[in-house]
Design an enzyme around this catalytic site. Structure first.
Site, PDB file in Angstrom:
ATOM      1  N   HIS A  54       0.693  -1.329  -0.156  1.00 52.03           N
ATOM      2  CA  HIS A  54      -0.659   0.217   0.080  1.00 52.03           C
ATOM      3  C   HIS A  54       0.768   1.083  -0.287  1.00 52.03           C
ATOM      4  O   HIS A  54       0.274   2.287   0.393  1.00 52.03           O
ATOM      5  CB  HIS A  54      -0.972   0.449   0.956  1.00 52.03           C
ATOM      6  CG  HIS A  54      -1.854  -1.233   1.396  1.00 52.03           C
ATOM      7  ND1 HIS A  54      -2.604  -1.806   0.237  1.00 52.03           N
ATOM      8  CD2 HIS A  54      -2.008  -2.352   2.421  1.00 52.03           C
ATOM      9  CE1 HIS A  54      -3.188  -3.073   0.819  1.00 52.03           C
ATOM     10  NE2 HIS A  54      -2.574  -2.909   2.060  1.00 52.03           N
ATOM     11  N   HIS A 216      -7.161  -5.040  -0.771  1.00 57.68           N
ATOM     12  CA  HIS A 216      -6.867  -5.718  -1.171  1.00 57.68           C
ATOM     13  C   HIS A 216      -7.215  -6.441  -2.102  1.00 57.68           C
ATOM     14  O   HIS A 216      -6.842  -7.543  -2.310  1.00 57.68           O
ATOM     15  CB  HIS A 216      -6.868  -7.303   0.327  1.00 57.68           C
ATOM     16  CG  HIS A 216      -6.629  -6.450   1.599  1.00 57.68           C
ATOM     17  ND1 HIS A 216      -6.765  -5.902   1.893  1.00 57.68           N
ATOM     18  CD2 HIS A 216      -4.882  -6.147   1.535  1.00 57.68           C
ATOM     19  CE1 HIS A 216      -5.953  -5.086   3.152  1.00 57.68           C
ATOM     20  NE2 HIS A 216      -5.172  -5.469   2.969  1.00 57.68           N
TER      21      HIS A 216
END
Length: 330
Positions: A54, A216
């Protein structure tokens, strides 16, 4: 799969070595896998973390005015309690520690275990849970709303208050208030490819998009046909304002965030449409960010985060910050 890797098994280790080489202002502990400010600060300290993939979240936000430490897990995998405990022991002070935790099951459980370990050592810990995603209520990864873009807002605003000498309760309460004032919604044009899998996480036909995707690659509300940017922006703004209606004149901090594989020019196109739609509703964009801040590896897509900001939040947003990924002021 084409990626700049040595091995799928050494992604985190090799990335941490690169962070250490690129940013002398940070200290990287390769054993405990913790990134900290090089100099210990005598104040309430902020620690966050989560699965890698991320970036720049979270390691890119370690520095003056934001986080004191970040705990990166393997790709899309929560860090373990020992990492968080090591971070608390390294940067924790008598003023206490605030854990900023995205609402994913592994993160919540492991940060809670770390808080218990820290408490046994006499380290006071407050936890701020981030759950800003309005796309779905429950998902594969979490019970309740997912934690996404508002994590940056919490880290920046609460971090600024801590930098100014705010006490533990004040910093934690402000972080919770920022989270409560924030809403996020994301749209994906493609899936992402994890190094271990070597293939896209889900199949998304060329003419379809995922509405309300998670960071995700979790599924969202629906899968729909691709359409122009102004219509996608309308979907995002409508979802955010439906969950938290804002009165005309309301001041906001707005982030149009890329998910990793979207060119900046496309993000600006989307932001222009978002800005026009918010203006039509009378909502004031007092501060804004456009770019890649909370990503999902190489996913093409974008997320919108809107925080209904009061005077204190805006003032702390403007406070100096100096991290690898976010910096302004002196």
């Amino acid at each position: 799969m084409k990626k700049f890797l040595n091995s799928p098994d050494t992604v985190l280790r090799d990335a941490l070595a690169g962070v250490a080489a690129a940013h002398p202002s940070l200290h990287v502990d390769p054993v405990n896998k913790v990134i900290t400010r090089a100099e210990r600060a005598d104040k309430v300290t902020l620690i966050s973390g989560g699965g890698s993939g991320h970036e720049p979240l979270h390691g890119g936000f370690v520095g003056t005015g934001m986080l004191d430490a970040a705990c990166p897990g393997e790709i899309f995998t929560s860090p373990v309690p020992d990492q968080m405990y090591a971070a608390a022991r390294t940067v924790g002070t008598d003023a206490g520690v605030v854990f900023v935790v995205k609402n994913y099951t592994g993160d919540v459980m492991n940060f809670q275990l770390a808080a218990e370990l820290a408490d046994d050592d006499g380290i006071q810990v407050e936890t701020v849970l981030v759950d800003d995603d309005v796309a779905v209520q429950d998902s594969t990864w979490t019970a309740g709303r997912r934690g996404t873009g508002a994590t940056l807002f919490v880290e920046k605003i609460a971090g600024a208050l801590a930098e100014q000498g705010g006490d533990l309760k004040a910093v934690a309460d402000l972080g919770r208030r920022v989270n409560a004032a924030s809403r996020s919604f994301a749209v994906a044009l493609t899936s992402c490819t994890t190094p271990a899998a070597g293939r896209p996480g889900f199949d998304l036909p060329d003419d379809e998009i995922e509405i309300g995707v998670g960071i995700h690659g979790e599924p969202g509300r629906s899968r729909e046909k691709i359409r122009p940017a102004n219509e996608i922006a309308q979907t995002m703004v409508t979802a955010v304002l439906a969950d938290q209606p804002l009165s005309p004149g309301a001041e906001t901090i707005v982030m149009l965030n890329g998910l990793g594989g979207t060119p900046l020019i496309e993000l600006y196109i989307l932001f222009g449409e978002v800005a026009a739609l918010l203006a039509e509703s009378g909502v004031v964009i007092a501060r804004s960010l456009v770019g890649n801040y909370v990503t999902s590896l190489d996913m093409a897509g974008a997320s919108l985060t809107v925080c209904h900001a009061d005077e204190q939040m805006l003032g702390l947003w403007d406070a100096p910050v100096h991290t690898p990924a976010l910096r302004w002021g002196t």
